[in-house]
Scaffold this active site. Sequence first.
Site, PDB file in Angstrom:
ATOM      1  N   SER A 124      29.086   9.141  28.117  1.00 20.56           N
ATOM      2  CA  SER A 124      29.736  10.285  29.751  1.00 20.56           C
ATOM      3  C   SER A 124      30.643  11.272  29.990  1.00 20.56           C
ATOM      4  CB  SER A 124      29.809   9.067  30.919  1.00 20.56           C
ATOM      5  OG  SER A 124      28.514   8.549  30.510  1.00 20.56           O
ATOM      6  N   ARG A 156      36.905  11.604  35.599  1.00 16.15           N
ATOM      7  CA  ARG A 156      36.144  10.326  36.546  1.00 16.15           C
ATOM      8  C   ARG A 156      35.623  11.239  38.270  1.00 16.15           C
ATOM      9  NH1 ARG A 156      36.061   4.985  35.628  1.00 16.15           N
ATOM     10  NH2 ARG A 156      36.916   5.640  34.013  1.00 16.15           N
ATOM     11  N   HIS A 162      32.301  12.371  36.597  1.00 12.08           N
ATOM     12  CA  HIS A 162      31.983  11.171  36.411  1.00 12.08           C
ATOM     13  C   HIS A 162      30.547  10.677  37.233  1.00 12.08           C
ATOM     14  CE1 HIS A 162      31.709   6.560  35.205  1.00 12.08           C
ATOM     15  NE2 HIS A 162      30.463   7.462  34.414  1.00 12.08           N
TER      16      HIS A 162
END
Lengths: 206, 206
Positions: A13, A36, A39
């Site tokens: 990812s 993040r 994500h």
Amino acid sequence: MEYVKPMDIEKRSFEIITEELGDRKFDELCEPIVKRVIHTSADFDYADNLCFSEDVARIGIEALKSGCDIVTDTQMAKSGINKTILAKLGGQVHCFIADEDVAEKAKSEGTTRSAVSMEKAGKLPKKCIFAIGNAPTALIKLKELIEEKKLEPVLIIGVPVGFVNVVESKEMIMNTGVPYIVARGRKGGSNIAAAICNAMLYQITR
Amino acid sequence: MEYVKPMDIEKRSFEIITEELGDRKFDELCEPIVKRVIHTSADFDYADNLCFSEDVARIGIEALKSGCDIVTDTQMAKSGINKTILAKLGGQVHCFIADEDVAEKAKSEGTTRSAVSMEKAGKLPKKCIFAIGNAPTALIKLKELIEEKKLEPVLIIGVPVGFVNVVESKEMIMNTGVPYIVARGRKGGSNIAAAICNAMLYQITR
């Protein structure tokens, strides 16, 4: 369907996120935070709207290394933070939103539980990181407490989401002189607040 | 800064969302779901990407009225669901992701804890609503269990977020014949899963 081993899903990812960010340049310690958050949300808007005060990621990481606690405005943000790593470093998460005394005081003063929960956090013995993913009223109260010298946060993660005073409360928190990570605009959330905390924790140990 | 009484903040937020949605028409029972998801994310993409199977909101609301339980794939989704209202209706939230036996089985089978937690949920005595906000592997496992007649969900809220097999797993779940609410594409999250559950609960009582 692409077969990716469970342990490699997150790695893959992040590779896709890195590819799609292309030539975008970020500060070395902030980059893992931006990635993040993307994500967690699949929303590349955060590459543009996340604002970092000078040196803030280093300040946050150093504090967490030394056992700094985190205060959140929601149970959901608390729930999303990696408390195992935090505990190993000597820290814990506080969230006072569901406390009886907070509810009572909010009712009697005609204010929000979020704001009162910040006052309660002001009485903690340690300097903390504040991770606010829901309530602009929490940010507004933090600003008051800072100005009245009743509270000195290590840093403020200001990422409430919404439509009423959210944009304004974030702009305000960027002018307090306290280190900040803010998602400018309407977007944010408890998941975003937790992701930012985790991005700093994972730079320390994982 | 606009002064809005604490109890009116949500109302004012929904007015702004309604204004900005303009002429968009939604099914009567789905509209509060779309609006609550936008309220939770400040992301109007959800007005386009939320997909509803026929009659799904009515099915979900009727089930919750009769005390249906909800299974989530994360503690964060569980944490975001209004468990007070759910309990009044006779329901509760299950999340098996942090269970020891789930972790052990996932490790020994080389699969994700999310997938194994769905197998465990398949052994619950009641038919449940599944609210999946994180793991595409949970959706993929649900499809298997449904095809093997080991599980019959009341409905599936399929809103994992991410970059690996997320898009595909959602398309797949829309072809199982089970009622669904899906956020097509990469976006979603535990907060979105919780918001969809709450939007149905609040249509019953608030």
